[in-house]
Design a protein around this motif. Structure first.
Motif, PDB file in Angstrom:
ATOM      1  N   VAL A  18       0.863  -1.183   0.000  1.00 34.84           N
ATOM      2  CA  VAL A  18       0.000   0.000   0.000  1.00 34.84           C
ATOM      3  C   VAL A  18       0.906   1.242   0.000  1.00 34.84           C
ATOM      4  N   ALA A  19       0.628   2.168  -0.928  1.00 35.11           N
ATOM      5  CA  ALA A  19       1.482   3.365  -1.032  1.00 35.11           C
ATOM      6  C   ALA A  19       0.644   4.595  -1.334  1.00 35.11           C
ATOM      7  N   TRP A  20       1.100   5.736  -0.889  1.00 36.85           N
ATOM      8  CA  TRP A  20       0.554   7.045  -1.295  1.00 36.85           C
ATOM      9  C   TRP A  20       1.643   8.109  -1.070  1.00 36.85           C
ATOM     10  N   ASP A  21       1.465   9.229  -1.723  1.00 35.77           N
ATOM     11  CA  ASP A  21       2.444  10.327  -1.658  1.00 35.77           C
ATOM     12  C   ASP A  21       3.850   9.844  -2.024  1.00 35.77           C
ATOM     13  N   GLY A  22       3.950   8.901  -2.983  1.00 39.60           N
ATOM     14  CA  GLY A  22       5.237   8.467  -3.504  1.00 39.60           C
ATOM     15  C   GLY A  22       6.019   7.535  -2.602  1.00 39.60           C
ATOM     16  N   GLU A  23       5.393   7.018  -1.508  1.00 41.33           N
ATOM     17  CA  GLU A  23       6.118   6.131  -0.602  1.00 41.33           C
ATOM     18  C   GLU A  23       5.263   4.912  -0.225  1.00 41.33           C
ATOM     19  N   VAL A  24       5.964   3.809   0.048  1.00 43.15           N
ATOM     20  CA  VAL A  24       5.275   2.622   0.575  1.00 43.15           C
ATOM     21  C   VAL A  24       4.873   2.926   2.018  1.00 43.15           C
ATOM     22  N   ARG A  25       3.587   2.762   2.330  1.00 44.82           N
ATOM     23  CA  ARG A  25       3.088   3.089   3.659  1.00 44.82           C
ATOM     24  C   ARG A  25       2.808   1.852   4.531  1.00 44.82           C
ATOM     25  N   GLY A  26       2.819   0.681   3.896  1.00 41.84           N
ATOM     26  CA  GLY A  26       2.585  -0.519   4.687  1.00 41.84           C
ATOM     27  C   GLY A  26       2.270  -1.716   3.801  1.00 41.84           C
ATOM     28  N   THR A  27       2.103  -2.856   4.445  1.00 39.35           N
ATOM     29  CA  THR A  27       1.752  -4.095   3.727  1.00 39.35           C
ATOM     30  C   THR A  27       0.551  -4.750   4.397  1.00 39.35           C
ATOM     31  N   ILE A  28      -0.218  -5.447   3.589  1.00 38.52           N
ATOM     32  CA  ILE A  28      -1.371  -6.213   4.093  1.00 38.52           C
ATOM     33  C   ILE A  28      -1.153  -7.668   3.710  1.00 38.52           C
ATOM     34  N   THR A  29      -1.183  -8.559   4.690  1.00 30.07           N
ATOM     35  CA  THR A  29      -0.957  -9.988   4.456  1.00 30.07           C
ATOM     36  C   THR A  29      -2.286 -10.728   4.474  1.00 30.07           C
ATOM     37  N   LEU A  30      -2.475 -11.578   3.484  1.00 33.09           N
ATOM     38  CA  LEU A  30      -3.703 -12.367   3.367  1.00 33.09           C
ATOM     39  C   LEU A  30      -3.354 -13.856   3.306  1.00 33.09           C
ATOM     40  N   GLU A  31      -4.203 -14.663   3.917  1.00 33.80           N
ATOM     41  CA  GLU A  31      -4.019 -16.115   3.885  1.00 33.80           C
ATOM     42  C   GLU A  31      -5.376 -16.796   3.756  1.00 33.80           C
ATOM     43  N   ASP A  32      -5.307 -18.029   3.262  1.00 30.80           N
ATOM     44  CA  ASP A  32      -6.475 -18.909   3.305  1.00 30.80           C
ATOM     45  C   ASP A  32      -6.482 -19.513   4.709  1.00 30.80           C
ATOM     46  N   THR A  33      -7.300 -18.996   5.597  1.00 28.17           N
ATOM     47  CA  THR A  33      -7.219 -19.362   7.006  1.00 28.17           C
ATOM     48  C   THR A  33      -7.891 -20.701   7.302  1.00 28.17           C
ATOM     49  N   VAL A  34      -7.364 -21.348   8.317  1.00 29.39           N
ATOM     50  CA  VAL A  34      -7.938 -22.616   8.774  1.00 29.39           C
ATOM     51  C   VAL A  34      -9.287 -22.350   9.431  1.00 29.39           C
ATOM     52  N   ALA A  39       0.159 -28.539  10.646  1.00 30.14           N
ATOM     53  CA  ALA A  39       0.635 -28.295  12.008  1.00 30.14           C
ATOM     54  C   ALA A  39      -0.434 -27.585  12.843  1.00 30.14           C
ATOM     55  N   GLN A  40      -1.187 -26.700  12.206  1.00 30.36           N
ATOM     56  CA  GLN A  40      -2.214 -25.962  12.933  1.00 30.36           C
ATOM     57  C   GLN A  40      -3.339 -26.864  13.425  1.00 30.36           C
ATOM     58  N   VAL A  41      -3.659 -27.912  12.660  1.00 22.92           N
ATOM     59  CA  VAL A  41      -4.810 -28.755  13.016  1.00 22.92           C
ATOM     60  C   VAL A  41      -4.403 -30.094  13.611  1.00 22.92           C
ATOM     61  N   GLY A  42      -3.105 -30.398  13.622  1.00 17.10           N
ATOM     62  CA  GLY A  42      -2.654 -31.629  14.256  1.00 17.10           C
ATOM     63  C   GLY A  42      -2.603 -32.842  13.351  1.00 17.10           C
ATOM     64  N   ILE A  43      -2.269 -32.645  12.073  1.00 14.79           N
ATOM     65  CA  ILE A  43      -2.133 -33.766  11.134  1.00 14.79           C
ATOM     66  C   ILE A  43      -0.654 -34.034  10.893  1.00 14.79           C
ATOM     67  N   ASP A  44      -0.265 -35.310  10.959  1.00 13.52           N
ATOM     68  CA  ASP A  44       1.139 -35.680  10.771  1.00 13.52           C
ATOM     69  C   ASP A  44       1.453 -36.056   9.328  1.00 13.52           C
ATOM     70  N   LEU A  45       0.540 -36.792   8.698  1.00 19.54           N
ATOM     71  CA  LEU A  45       0.779 -37.292   7.342  1.00 19.54           C
ATOM     72  C   LEU A  45       0.307 -36.261   6.319  1.00 19.54           C
ATOM     73  N   VAL A  46       1.227 -35.777   5.475  1.00 14.24           N
ATOM     74  CA  VAL A  46       0.909 -34.737   4.491  1.00 14.24           C
ATOM     75  C   VAL A  46       1.352 -35.198   3.109  1.00 14.24           C
ATOM     76  N   VAL A  47       0.453 -35.100   2.136  1.00 13.61           N
ATOM     77  CA  VAL A  47       0.779 -35.355   0.735  1.00 13.61           C
ATOM     78  C   VAL A  47       0.417 -34.087  -0.031  1.00 13.61           C
ATOM     79  N   ALA A  48       1.443 -33.360  -0.498  1.00 16.43           N
ATOM     80  CA  ALA A  48       1.225 -32.043  -1.105  1.00 16.43           C
ATOM     81  C   ALA A  48       1.622 -32.047  -2.579  1.00 16.43           C
ATOM     82  N   GLU A  49       1.254 -30.949  -3.262  1.00 12.77           N
ATOM     83  CA  GLU A  49       1.610 -30.727  -4.667  1.00 12.77           C
ATOM     84  C   GLU A  49       1.148 -31.884  -5.558  1.00 12.77           C
ATOM     85  N   VAL A  50      -0.108 -32.299  -5.368  1.00 10.30           N
ATOM     86  CA  VAL A  50      -0.639 -33.422  -6.146  1.00 10.30           C
ATOM     87  C   VAL A  50      -1.771 -32.941  -7.053  1.00 10.30           C
TER      88      VAL A  50
END
Length: 739
Positions: free
Chosen positions: A542-558, A592-603
């Motif tokens: 986020v910027a105004w007056d020619g300068e970066v004024r901050g950042t906003i972080t977004l996630e797909d929340t659990v 990790a947030q929900v307590g699952i040990d077995l993960v199969v990703a990028e499928v």
């Protein structure tokens, strides 16, 4: 579905009239399946047949075959008519039961208490008993005669034969033995007796007990189907449609896709649609089970039969009639209740051969007693007791009543069970694969952090960014503007808004040009900016007056319920596995947030199928929970597919269980309810089999009076139905604050 020759088949449902026991259902089913290319199932509890027909065979041919079998059939009527017919049948049985009880109780009392046996009491008993064994018992006699005309015997044959023989023997004893003498008395015998006696109390008592049992069955099956009728009655009856600028109230059946209709506060949404204008809160508890109303505004979807608890809205119909979510829910429940599990097929096969065997056992009992020196009186008593106590009504009711109650209760909780075989699968599941996006997580980007640069306030950053993004339809823009509105209520007006695809947006807010987007957008405006984002989250500059004024972080929340759900799944003996097409880092963080040990990703979708198959090859029984098109193949591959009702039609079609609520705690409830229903079915079947196994030898040995046998037989059916109705007490274990 296709036939063996590849030709398509049509499906038809029929209402069956005249069935009185499970043997009737088995007989009709056998006759229908003899027709070439026909695959049929007949359900005694629902009094309905379902058949898949090949080309050239129609419903009329099936109805004709059923009538040749000695019963009647018709195309299903509206549920209201079905309920009225069932209510009329219950009233008829109630009248017969009341008359039978009024007349039979004095007969039983006189027979059991010698002190009450006045002169000629036995002839008074005959006068009282004759209406009971003829008019009150007529449904049993009529069914027995109809079946005998077609060369078959059913459980009604046993009842009619037992009552008739007891009555004829009593008439013989009164007319030709000392039992008819004025002043004769005798006491009630628990066991077979060799003394001259009449059995009018047996004939009248058995009729009364069996009418009571059948009346209880009819009432219970109506109650068991109450959830289905409730579902069908949830919808609105009419709608206020806008036509040519005027408001016209029309019946629901007249609604068409594209019609715009008004929903005022306190009214039900007429059909599935999308909000065109207005803001309101929608109470979805009747359909989804959610206890908190959902806020809706223009562009949001609404479901028919939900309740408007806020302001006036205008909705455009997107689905009507049989295509609505409510209609689909009802159809799934009805199909589940009419299908049969393997355990029920076994019970049907047993019932179909049981009656001839019982008649043979009764005859063998009579002959054996006579051969070994027993009196004719005792031999006759034992044979009649065998006929009466052996009726396996409980076998025919064991599965369908439990299934009806279980699936109906599930529908009330937003759990749709597609068939009885699903219940058998839930018992053996030991691994559950969970899709990430939309299942464990919300599937929507949410603002999780606002970081201002030194000298800038975080609220100022969010307010300015929210004002600009409010003019955009991009999912990230909506997330940011929603977060800003939630914090500040109203937002400043944006002027000179521009958007650049893939980089961000710009606009004038309070006299300042505000830029919101990626580093490329800021550099294009001559502002030096670092690259934003990371592998597991999105960062907007986020910027105004020619300068970066901050950042906003977004996630797909659990989702708030996901961690609790995973814990409960483990408590049920299931090992959870996260299965996702997202990157490894994202998947690991969510796991990790929900307590699952077995993960199969990028499928990819086919990789999900392979992952589930790999678990199955290791001897595991796998359930899969998903909500997207990319989950459909995996849901079909899994031993048990569970689809979120908030997901796609493809996912729902490939699943065995559908969860109307969009959280994993509903999956926990679904598994618990399925297992409870299966336990009830097995308890019912055990009772029915054990009862007959134990009771027939006792009756054959002369250890049961026929009237006691009749009462015990009626109780067995009432027990099975009552045990099934306990499923209506099933409660969700989800804490109130998490619902």
């Amino acid at each position: 579905m296709p036939t063996a020759h590849g030709a398509p088949t049509a499906a038809v449902d029929l209402d069956i009239q005249g069935m009185t026991c499970a043997s009737c259902a088995a007989r009709i089913e056998k006759r229908l399946n003899r027709l070439e290319g026909v695959s049929a199932t007949v359900n005694y509890a629902t009094e309905r047949a379902h058949a898949d027909l090949p080309p050239g065979v129609d419903a009329d041919k099936l109805i004709a075959e059923i009538r040749r079998t000695g019963y009647d059939a018709s195309i299903p009527h509206p549920e209201a008519d079905d309920d009225a017919r069932a209510a009329a049948a219950a009233r008829g049985l109630r009248t017969r039961l009341l008359v039978a009880a009024t007349l039979a109780i004095p007969v039983i009392a006189l027979s059991m208490v010698p002190a009450w046996q006045f002169p000629a009491w036995q002839w008074v008993s005959l006068a009282l008993a004759l209406p009971v064994v003829t008019w009150a018992a007529w449904p049993f006699h009529r069914a027995a005669v109809v079946n005998l005309r077609h060369g078959s015997v059913t459980m009604d044959t046993l009842i009619s034969l037992g009552v008739t023989v007891a009555t004829l023997w009593s008439l013989y004893a009164l007319l030709f033995t000392p039992a008819g003498m004025i002043g004769m008395t005798h006491g009630f015998e628990w066991f077979a007796s060799s003394e001259p006696a009449v059995y009018l109390e047996v004939a009248a008592g058995v009729t009364m007990f069996l009418l009571a049992g059948r009346y209880a069955e009819v009432r219970a099956t109506r109650r068991a189907g109450a959830a289905l009728r409730t579902l069908m009655e949830l919808g609105a009856k009419d709608a206020a449609v806008l036509r040519d600028g005027a408001e016209v109230r029309v019946p629901i059946a007249s609604l068409r896709v594209g019609d715009e209709f008004i929903v005022r506060p306190g009214e039900k949404v007429a059909t599935d649609g999308i909000v065109v204008s207005g803001d309101s809160g929608i109470d979805t508890a009747l359909v989804t089970g959610e206890s908190v109303p959902v806020d809706v505004s223009a562009g949001d979807d609404v479901v028919g039969a939900t309740l408007n608890v806020g302001g006036r809205i205008v909705v455009r119909a997107t689905r009507v009639g049989a295509d609505t979510q409510l209609a689909q829910m009802t159809r799934l429940v009805e199909q589940a209740q009419s299908r049969k599990a393997d355990v029920q097929r076994l019970a049907d096969r047993v019932s179909a051969v049981f009656v001839p065997v019982v008649i043979a056992v009764a005859l063998a009992t009579l002959v054996t007693w006579l051969v070994f020196g027993g009196s004719v009186q005792a031999a006759f008593t034992a044979a009649v007791a065998v006929l009466i106590i052996a009726c396996p009504c409980a076998l025919g009711l064991a599965t369908p009543t439990a299934l009806m109650v279980g699936t109906g209760r599930g529908a009330q909780l937003g759990i749709l069970i597609t068939g009885p075989e699903v219940l058998e699968s839930t018992r053996t599941v030991d691994t559950i694969a969970l899709d990430k996006t939309g299942t464990v997580t919300s599937g929507r980007m949410t603002v999780t952090d606002v970081t201002p640069t030194p000298g800038t306030d975080a609220d100022e950053v969010l307010r300015a960014a929210g004002a600009v993004e409010d003019a955009s339809e991009h999912p990230l823009a909506r997330a940011i503007s929603s977060a800003a509105r939630a914090r500040f209520g109203t937002l400043p007006t944006v002027e000179a808004f521009t958007g650049t695809a893939g980089t961000g947006v710009a606009g004038v807010v309070d006299g300042r040009r505000v830029l919101v987007g990626r580093d490329a957008l800021l550099r294009a405006w001559g502002i030096d900016a670092p690259a934003g984002g990371g592998p597991d989250r999105t960062t907007v500059l986020v910027a105004w007056d020619g300068e970066v004024r901050g950042t906003i972080t977004l996630e797909d929340t659990v989702k708030a319920t996901s961690a609790e759900a995973v814990s409960r799944l483990r408590a049920l003996g299931l090992e959870p596995m996260l299965l996702t097409g997202d990157g490894e880092q994202v998947a690991r963080r969510v796991a990790a947030q929900v307590g699952i040990d077995l993960v199969v990703a990028e499928v990819l979708p086919h990789d999900k199928v392979a992952a589930i198959r790999a678990q199955q090859e290791q001897g595991r029984t796998v359930a899969m929970v998903g909500d997207g098109v990319n989950d459909a193949a995996a849901l079909a591959q899994a031993d048990l597919g569970i689809a979120m009702g908030t997901g796609t039609d493809a996912a729902i079609a490939a699943s065995d269980l559908t969860l109307v609520r969009g959280d994993l705690l509903a999956a926990v409830d679904a598994l618990r309810l399925s297992r409870a229903t299966l336990r009830t079915i097995k308890t019912n079947l055990f009772w029915a089999f054990a009862y007959n196994t134990a009771a027939i030898p006792l009756a054959a040995l002369g250890l049961l009076n026929p009237m006691i046998a009749g009462a015990a037989m009626a109780f067995s059916s009432v027990f099975v139905v009552g045990n099934s109705l306990l499923l209506r007490r099933f409660r969700s274990t989800v804490p109130e604050e998490l619902r």
